[in-house]
Design a protein around this motif. Structure first.
Motif, PDB file in Angstrom:
ATOM      1  N   ALA A   8       0.836  -1.200   0.000  1.00  0.00           N
ATOM      2  CA  ALA A   8       0.000   0.000   0.000  1.00  0.00           C
ATOM      3  C   ALA A   8       0.872   1.251   0.000  1.00  0.00           C
ATOM      4  CB  ALA A   8      -0.909  -0.008   1.221  1.00  0.00           C
ATOM      5  N   ARG A   9       0.584   2.129  -0.939  1.00  0.00           N
ATOM      6  CA  ARG A   9       1.270   3.414  -1.036  1.00  0.00           C
ATOM      7  C   ARG A   9       0.206   4.493  -1.172  1.00  0.00           C
ATOM      8  NH1 ARG A   9       4.110   1.582  -6.019  1.00  0.00           N
ATOM      9  NH2 ARG A   9       5.657   0.134  -5.294  1.00  0.00           N
ATOM     10  N   PRO A  10       0.501   5.672  -0.689  1.00  0.00           N
ATOM     11  CA  PRO A  10      -0.459   6.748  -0.915  1.00  0.00           C
ATOM     12  C   PRO A  10      -0.535   7.058  -2.409  1.00  0.00           C
ATOM     13  CG  PRO A  10       1.547   7.589   0.104  1.00  0.00           C
ATOM     14  CD  PRO A  10       1.662   6.096   0.060  1.00  0.00           C
ATOM     15  N   LEU A  50       6.423   5.432 -10.894  1.00  0.00           N
ATOM     16  CA  LEU A  50       5.282   6.250 -11.309  1.00  0.00           C
ATOM     17  C   LEU A  50       4.465   5.566 -12.404  1.00  0.00           C
ATOM     18  CD1 LEU A  50       6.929   9.781 -11.205  1.00  0.00           C
ATOM     19  CD2 LEU A  50       5.204   8.867  -9.637  1.00  0.00           C
ATOM     20  N   LEU A  51       5.134   4.890 -13.333  1.00  0.00           N
ATOM     21  CA  LEU A  51       4.398   4.153 -14.360  1.00  0.00           C
ATOM     22  C   LEU A  51       3.593   3.012 -13.731  1.00  0.00           C
ATOM     23  CD1 LEU A  51       6.817   3.928 -17.412  1.00  0.00           C
ATOM     24  CD2 LEU A  51       4.788   5.363 -17.154  1.00  0.00           C
ATOM     25  N   ASP A  52       4.174   2.350 -12.735  1.00  0.00           N
ATOM     26  CA  ASP A  52       3.458   1.293 -12.023  1.00  0.00           C
ATOM     27  C   ASP A  52       2.217   1.868 -11.350  1.00  0.00           C
ATOM     28  OD1 ASP A  52       3.272  -1.460 -10.885  1.00  0.00           O
ATOM     29  OD2 ASP A  52       3.592  -0.377  -9.003  1.00  0.00           O
ATOM     30  N   GLU A  53       2.353   3.001 -10.707  1.00  0.00           N
ATOM     31  CA  GLU A  53       1.219   3.657 -10.049  1.00  0.00           C
ATOM     32  C   GLU A  53       0.142   4.021 -11.073  1.00  0.00           C
ATOM     33  OE1 GLU A  53      -0.916   5.442  -6.862  1.00  0.00           O
ATOM     34  OE2 GLU A  53       0.937   4.302  -6.738  1.00  0.00           O
ATOM     35  N   ARG A  56      -1.662   0.855 -12.242  1.00  0.00           N
ATOM     36  CA  ARG A  56      -2.606   0.349 -11.231  1.00  0.00           C
ATOM     37  C   ARG A  56      -3.837   1.247 -11.125  1.00  0.00           C
ATOM     38  NH1 ARG A  56      -0.451   0.226  -6.221  1.00  0.00           N
ATOM     39  NH2 ARG A  56       1.518   1.171  -6.789  1.00  0.00           N
ATOM     40  N   ASP A  57      -3.638   2.572 -11.232  1.00  0.00           N
ATOM     41  CA  ASP A  57      -4.765   3.507 -11.182  1.00  0.00           C
ATOM     42  C   ASP A  57      -5.685   3.357 -12.391  1.00  0.00           C
ATOM     43  OD1 ASP A  57      -3.814   4.553  -8.816  1.00  0.00           O
ATOM     44  OD2 ASP A  57      -3.076   6.428  -9.695  1.00  0.00           O
ATOM     45  N   ASN A  58      -5.134   2.858 -13.499  1.00  0.00           N
ATOM     46  CA  ASN A  58      -5.892   2.756 -14.746  1.00  0.00           C
ATOM     47  C   ASN A  58      -6.043   1.314 -15.215  1.00  0.00           C
ATOM     48  OD1 ASN A  58      -6.366   5.677 -15.783  1.00  0.00           O
ATOM     49  ND2 ASN A  58      -4.282   5.638 -14.982  1.00  0.00           N
ATOM     50  N   GLU A  59      -6.048   0.391 -14.256  1.00  0.00           N
ATOM     51  CA  GLU A  59      -6.181  -1.032 -14.587  1.00  0.00           C
ATOM     52  C   GLU A  59      -7.435  -1.250 -15.432  1.00  0.00           C
ATOM     53  OE1 GLU A  59      -6.147  -5.348 -12.340  1.00  0.00           O
ATOM     54  OE2 GLU A  59      -5.874  -3.518 -11.183  1.00  0.00           O
ATOM     55  N   GLY A  60      -7.275  -2.011 -16.511  1.00  0.00           N
ATOM     56  CA  GLY A  60      -8.369  -2.258 -17.434  1.00  0.00           C
ATOM     57  C   GLY A  60      -8.457  -1.232 -18.554  1.00  0.00           C
ATOM     58  N   ARG A  61      -7.783  -0.100 -18.382  1.00  0.00           N
ATOM     59  CA  ARG A  61      -7.784   0.954 -19.411  1.00  0.00           C
ATOM     60  C   ARG A  61      -6.459   1.029 -20.150  1.00  0.00           C
ATOM     61  NH1 ARG A  61      -9.172   6.402 -16.766  1.00  0.00           N
ATOM     62  NH2 ARG A  61      -9.425   7.017 -18.924  1.00  0.00           N
ATOM     63  N   VAL A  62      -5.408   0.436 -19.561  1.00  0.00           N
ATOM     64  CA  VAL A  62      -4.085   0.474 -20.188  1.00  0.00           C
ATOM     65  C   VAL A  62      -3.494  -0.929 -20.262  1.00  0.00           C
ATOM     66  CG1 VAL A  62      -3.589   2.845 -19.435  1.00  0.00           C
ATOM     67  CG2 VAL A  62      -2.836   0.927 -18.023  1.00  0.00           C
ATOM     68  N   SER A  63      -2.560  -1.081 -21.171  1.00  0.00           N
ATOM     69  CA  SER A  63      -1.806  -2.317 -21.315  1.00  0.00           C
ATOM     70  C   SER A  63      -0.413  -2.067 -20.744  1.00  0.00           C
ATOM     71  CB  SER A  63      -1.718  -2.680 -22.800  1.00  0.00           C
ATOM     72  OG  SER A  63      -0.841  -3.751 -23.002  1.00  0.00           O
ATOM     73  N   VAL A  64       0.129  -3.048 -20.044  1.00  0.00           N
ATOM     74  CA  VAL A  64       1.439  -2.893 -19.410  1.00  0.00           C
ATOM     75  C   VAL A  64       2.391  -3.955 -19.943  1.00  0.00           C
ATOM     76  CG1 VAL A  64       2.685  -2.822 -17.209  1.00  0.00           C
ATOM     77  CG2 VAL A  64       0.297  -2.083 -17.310  1.00  0.00           C
ATOM     78  N   VAL A  65       3.619  -3.528 -20.242  1.00  0.00           N
ATOM     79  CA  VAL A  65       4.700  -4.447 -20.586  1.00  0.00           C
ATOM     80  C   VAL A  65       5.716  -4.353 -19.453  1.00  0.00           C
ATOM     81  CG1 VAL A  65       6.589  -4.932 -22.190  1.00  0.00           C
ATOM     82  CG2 VAL A  65       4.351  -4.250 -23.072  1.00  0.00           C
ATOM     83  N   TYR A  66       6.156  -5.510 -18.970  1.00  0.00           N
ATOM     84  CA  TYR A  66       7.139  -5.573 -17.890  1.00  0.00           C
ATOM     85  C   TYR A  66       8.483  -6.026 -18.433  1.00  0.00           C
ATOM     86  CZ  TYR A  66       3.283  -5.225 -14.605  1.00  0.00           C
ATOM     87  OH  TYR A  66       2.191  -4.785 -13.909  1.00  0.00           O
ATOM     88  N   PRO A  99      17.006 -17.683 -10.550  1.00  0.00           N
ATOM     89  CA  PRO A  99      16.032 -16.863  -9.827  1.00  0.00           C
ATOM     90  C   PRO A  99      15.561 -15.684 -10.677  1.00  0.00           C
ATOM     91  CG  PRO A  99      18.220 -16.162  -9.233  1.00  0.00           C
ATOM     92  CD  PRO A  99      18.386 -17.308 -10.213  1.00  0.00           C
ATOM     93  N   VAL A 100      14.451 -15.067 -10.261  1.00  0.00           N
ATOM     94  CA  VAL A 100      14.019 -13.803 -10.852  1.00  0.00           C
ATOM     95  C   VAL A 100      14.824 -12.719 -10.145  1.00  0.00           C
ATOM     96  CG1 VAL A 100      12.119 -12.173 -11.119  1.00  0.00           C
ATOM     97  CG2 VAL A 100      11.714 -14.632 -11.395  1.00  0.00           C
ATOM     98  N   LEU A 101      15.555 -11.944 -10.915  1.00  0.00           N
ATOM     99  CA  LEU A 101      16.406 -10.912 -10.323  1.00  0.00           C
ATOM    100  C   LEU A 101      15.740  -9.549 -10.280  1.00  0.00           C
ATOM    101  CD1 LEU A 101      19.767 -11.929 -12.028  1.00  0.00           C
ATOM    102  CD2 LEU A 101      18.964 -12.501  -9.723  1.00  0.00           C
ATOM    103  N   SER A 102      14.897  -9.261 -11.256  1.00  0.00           N
ATOM    104  CA  SER A 102      14.288  -7.942 -11.326  1.00  0.00           C
ATOM    105  C   SER A 102      13.001  -7.998 -12.132  1.00  0.00           C
ATOM    106  CB  SER A 102      15.264  -6.966 -11.992  1.00  0.00           C
ATOM    107  OG  SER A 102      14.660  -5.720 -12.222  1.00  0.00           O
ATOM    108  N   THR A 103      12.026  -7.223 -11.716  1.00  0.00           N
ATOM    109  CA  THR A 103      10.775  -7.052 -12.453  1.00  0.00           C
ATOM    110  C   THR A 103      10.357  -5.605 -12.300  1.00  0.00           C
ATOM    111  OG1 THR A 103      10.087  -9.299 -11.905  1.00  0.00           O
ATOM    112  CG2 THR A 103       8.367  -7.796 -12.663  1.00  0.00           C
ATOM    113  N   HIS A 104      10.092  -4.942 -13.406  1.00  0.00           N
ATOM    114  CA  HIS A 104       9.561  -3.578 -13.317  1.00  0.00           C
ATOM    115  C   HIS A 104       8.760  -3.243 -14.567  1.00  0.00           C
ATOM    116  CE1 HIS A 104      12.357  -1.607 -16.148  1.00  0.00           C
ATOM    117  NE2 HIS A 104      13.325  -2.315 -15.595  1.00  0.00           N
ATOM    118  N   VAL A 105       7.921  -2.221 -14.455  1.00  0.00           N
ATOM    119  CA  VAL A 105       7.147  -1.751 -15.598  1.00  0.00           C
ATOM    120  C   VAL A 105       8.126  -1.217 -16.637  1.00  0.00           C
ATOM    121  CG1 VAL A 105       5.495  -0.028 -16.408  1.00  0.00           C
ATOM    122  CG2 VAL A 105       5.091  -1.217 -14.256  1.00  0.00           C
ATOM    123  N   TYR A 106       8.004  -1.705 -17.856  1.00  0.00           N
ATOM    124  CA  TYR A 106       8.813  -1.189 -18.960  1.00  0.00           C
ATOM    125  C   TYR A 106       8.047  -0.111 -19.715  1.00  0.00           C
ATOM    126  CZ  TYR A 106      11.697  -0.941 -23.104  1.00  0.00           C
ATOM    127  OH  TYR A 106      12.502  -0.483 -24.110  1.00  0.00           O
TER     128      TYR A 106
END
Length: 156
Positions: A8-10, A50-53, A56-66, A99-106
């Motif tokens: 949880a983040r503000p 910020l892209l992750d935020e 998440r704020d626009n889930e269902g309206r945007v497509s995300v590539v990681y 192992p998985v070393l890193s995951t982030h929004v691309y």
């Protein structure tokens, strides 16, 4: 890069996410973390957050590539894999890496990219825009490498 934590983040102030609504939702552009970082003049890790935020704020309206990095097999696990993955395939790809070393929004975009070329084009245009600005005498991250480990010299 560390993996993204979905704790949880503000909510982000709208000005921090500007101009993502316009670029992604209104104009249908692809926005990569690199392009957003350069546009806002912020470190790439902050742009990823910020892209992750925004996603998440626009889930269902945007497509995300990681972007996912990790072990990719080979003799004694010696290979390292770097993959661009649609959100729908994220868990399956992570399950194949040890192992998985890193995951982030691309990137975020209004619709899933048709090809990797769409992702390349988003960054390419940003580089052209920054190059034109440098030629006009403006200082930006392309000229001074402000986010890089190697600092640009002061001599011209």
């Amino acid at each position: 890069f560390p993996s993204i934590s979905h704790s949880a983040r503000p909510a982000m102030p709208r000005e921090e996410l500007h101009p993502l609504d316009e670029w992604v939702l209104d104009e249908g552009q692809t926005v990569t973390y690199k392009r957003f970082s350069q546009f806002r003049g912020i470190p790439s890790s902050e742009a990823q957050r910020l892209l992750d935020e925004f996603a998440r704020d626009n889930e269902g309206r945007v497509s995300v590539v990681y972007l996912v990095t990790g072990g990719g097999g080979g003799p004694a696990g010696s290979m390292h894999s770097v993959c661009l993955v649609a959100a729908a395939d994220l868990e399956a790809v992570k399950g194949e890496m040890a192992p998985v070393l890193s995951t982030h929004v691309y990137s975020v975009q209004a619709a899933p990219p048709a090809s990797g070329h769409q992702l390349w084009l988003a960054d390419s245009q940003a580089q052209v825009d920054l190059s034109v600005a440098v030629k006009r005498g403006e200082t930006n991250c392309l000229e001074d490498n402000r986010w890089g480990a190697i600092k640009a010299g002061t001599e011209r």
